[in-house]
Design a protein around this motif. Structure first.
Motif, PDB file in Angstrom:
ATOM      1  N   ARG A  44       0.877  -1.182   0.000  1.00 48.34           N
ATOM      2  CA  ARG A  44       0.000   0.000   0.000  1.00 48.34           C
ATOM      3  C   ARG A  44       0.907   1.223   0.000  1.00 48.34           C
ATOM      4  NH1 ARG A  44      -5.119   0.221   1.933  1.00 48.34           N
ATOM      5  NH2 ARG A  44      -4.559   1.834   3.471  1.00 48.34           N
ATOM      6  N   PHE A  45       0.727   2.095  -0.998  1.00 43.75           N
ATOM      7  CA  PHE A  45       1.646   3.202  -1.250  1.00 43.75           C
ATOM      8  C   PHE A  45       0.871   4.511  -1.184  1.00 43.75           C
ATOM      9  CE2 PHE A  45       4.619   5.905  -3.387  1.00 43.75           C
ATOM     10  CZ  PHE A  45       5.859   5.281  -3.322  1.00 43.75           C
ATOM     11  N   VAL A 100      -2.901  17.905   2.152  1.00 44.81           N
ATOM     12  CA  VAL A 100      -2.317  16.706   2.758  1.00 44.81           C
ATOM     13  C   VAL A 100      -2.840  16.495   4.175  1.00 44.81           C
ATOM     14  CG1 VAL A 100      -0.143  15.792   3.685  1.00 44.81           C
ATOM     15  CG2 VAL A 100      -0.258  16.586   1.322  1.00 44.81           C
ATOM     16  N   SER A 101      -2.966  17.558   4.936  1.00 44.70           N
ATOM     17  CA  SER A 101      -3.442  17.416   6.320  1.00 44.70           C
ATOM     18  C   SER A 101      -4.865  16.867   6.357  1.00 44.70           C
ATOM     19  CB  SER A 101      -3.367  18.751   7.062  1.00 44.70           C
ATOM     20  OG  SER A 101      -4.136  19.741   6.401  1.00 44.70           O
ATOM     21  N   SER A 102      -5.735  17.350   5.460  1.00 45.52           N
ATOM     22  CA  SER A 102      -7.117  16.846   5.400  1.00 45.52           C
ATOM     23  C   SER A 102      -7.153  15.389   4.951  1.00 45.52           C
ATOM     24  CB  SER A 102      -7.956  17.696   4.452  1.00 45.52           C
ATOM     25  OG  SER A 102      -8.068  19.013   4.922  1.00 45.52           O
ATOM     26  N   ALA A 103      -6.292  15.043   3.986  1.00 44.99           N
ATOM     27  CA  ALA A 103      -6.252  13.661   3.493  1.00 44.99           C
ATOM     28  C   ALA A 103      -5.784  12.700   4.575  1.00 44.99           C
ATOM     29  CB  ALA A 103      -5.338  13.576   2.273  1.00 44.99           C
ATOM     30  N   ILE A 104      -4.768  13.094   5.331  1.00 39.75           N
ATOM     31  CA  ILE A 104      -4.277  12.243   6.420  1.00 39.75           C
ATOM     32  C   ILE A 104      -5.390  12.002   7.436  1.00 39.75           C
ATOM     33  CG2 ILE A 104      -2.708  12.182   8.411  1.00 39.75           C
ATOM     34  CD1 ILE A 104      -0.590  13.507   6.629  1.00 39.75           C
ATOM     35  N   ALA A 113      -5.818   1.416   7.646  1.00 38.41           N
ATOM     36  CA  ALA A 113      -5.193   2.728   7.551  1.00 38.41           C
ATOM     37  C   ALA A 113      -3.695   2.679   7.263  1.00 38.41           C
ATOM     38  CB  ALA A 113      -5.431   3.521   8.834  1.00 38.41           C
ATOM     39  N   ILE A 114      -3.016   1.610   7.646  1.00 33.20           N
ATOM     40  CA  ILE A 114      -1.558   1.591   7.576  1.00 33.20           C
ATOM     41  C   ILE A 114      -1.056   1.446   6.137  1.00 33.20           C
ATOM     42  CG2 ILE A 114       0.505   0.286   8.237  1.00 33.20           C
ATOM     43  CD1 ILE A 114      -0.874  -0.402  10.843  1.00 33.20           C
ATOM     44  N   PHE A 115      -0.036   2.228   5.810  1.00 27.50           N
ATOM     45  CA  PHE A 115       0.623   2.137   4.506  1.00 27.50           C
ATOM     46  C   PHE A 115       2.026   1.564   4.678  1.00 27.50           C
ATOM     47  CE2 PHE A 115      -2.746   5.082   3.637  1.00 27.50           C
ATOM     48  CZ  PHE A 115      -3.093   4.827   2.311  1.00 27.50           C
ATOM     49  N   ASP A 116       2.470   0.838   3.660  1.00 28.01           N
ATOM     50  CA  ASP A 116       3.832   0.292   3.676  1.00 28.01           C
ATOM     51  C   ASP A 116       4.858   1.363   3.329  1.00 28.01           C
ATOM     52  OD1 ASP A 116       3.202  -2.663   4.020  1.00 28.01           O
ATOM     53  OD2 ASP A 116       1.976  -2.150   2.274  1.00 28.01           O
ATOM     54  N   LEU A 142      -1.530   5.973  10.144  1.00 34.15           N
ATOM     55  CA  LEU A 142      -1.149   5.522   8.805  1.00 34.15           C
ATOM     56  C   LEU A 142       0.240   4.883   8.807  1.00 34.15           C
ATOM     57  CD1 LEU A 142      -2.269   8.589   6.617  1.00 34.15           C
ATOM     58  CD2 LEU A 142      -3.627   6.651   7.423  1.00 34.15           C
ATOM     59  N   VAL A 143       0.995   5.147   9.865  1.00 34.56           N
ATOM     60  CA  VAL A 143       2.368   4.648   9.987  1.00 34.56           C
ATOM     61  C   VAL A 143       2.397   3.454  10.921  1.00 34.56           C
ATOM     62  CG1 VAL A 143       4.728   5.221  10.688  1.00 34.56           C
ATOM     63  CG2 VAL A 143       3.305   6.945   9.554  1.00 34.56           C
ATOM     64  N   GLY A 144       2.769   2.290  10.361  1.00 37.54           N
ATOM     65  CA  GLY A 144       2.903   1.078  11.156  1.00 37.54           C
ATOM     66  C   GLY A 144       4.347   0.835  11.535  1.00 37.54           C
TER      67      GLY A 144
END
Length: 198
Positions: A44-45, A100-104, A113-116, A142-144
């Motif tokens: 997931r990117f 970006v802040s709204s998207a996060i 939610a987590i992206f690689d 979003l950060v694992g």
């Protein structure tokens, strides 16, 4: 501007003419994905400040399961959509037309939610955007534990070595540009679990 490798290899991407947009160069993109290696497949990117989508599209071309593109400028967004349509990319891509802040904040409310990988490439002169985005990500769901965050920036810029949760572990300079890599400071993975070249 073209796709470097994968199923869309050598396909051309549209970009704005002149200096209105500064897409990641083909050479720098190739270097980035050579470093990330086979870990991109099935990943997931998240492509922040996505521009024409070149980085996220490269990830899809190399087998990423999903690339989420975040872009807030209307003219650039049109180019991004055109590039996805031209390549007939549908299920693997998602566009969020917002800051970006709204998207996060939006993504954090979703179950998966987590992206690689998270890539950010604000305008080089906008140092506040780099700092704000990194600070937002360090506390984000979003950060694992094994997420890799990559910031593209001018080689003269000095990004923070560490934040409360994120630790800088590599910087690569190519021409006037640089890529700086972060991961959660609690990560203690064996070297064979890190992406190739890390």
């Amino acid at each position: 501007m073209r796709i470097i490798a994968g199923k869309f290899r050598s396909r051309q991407l549209k970009s704005l003419k002149g200096l209105a947009l500064r897409p990641t160069s083909d050479m720098l993109r190739e270097t980035l994905f050579n470093i990330l290696g086979p870990a991109v497949e099935g990943s997931r990117f998240l492509d922040l400040f996505a521009g024409t989508g070149a980085v996220g599209i490269e990830a899809i071309s190399r087998g990423a399961a999903l690339a989420v593109f975040v872009e807030n400028h209307a003219s650039t967004m049109r180019l991004l959509r055109e590039n996805l349509v031209t390549l007939e990319i549908k299920s693997e891509a998602r566009i969020i037309a917002s800051s970006v802040s709204s998207a996060i904040a939006k993504l954090e409310k979703e179950p998966l939610a987590i992206f690689d990988f998270i890539f950010l490439d604000p305008p080089y002169a906008n140092e506040i955007a780099y700092e704000a985005t990194l600070h937002a990500l360090e506390t984000s769901s979003l950060v694992g534990p094994s997420t890799i965050i990559i910031a593209e920036h001018n080689k003269k810029a000095r990004l923070p070595k560490s934040l409360t949760r994120l630790q800088q572990f590599r910087t690569l300079v190519q021409g006037d540009a640089a890529l700086t890599f972060y991961r959660p400071s609690t990560t203690n993975l064996p070297s064979n679990e890190l992406p190739q070249g890390m």
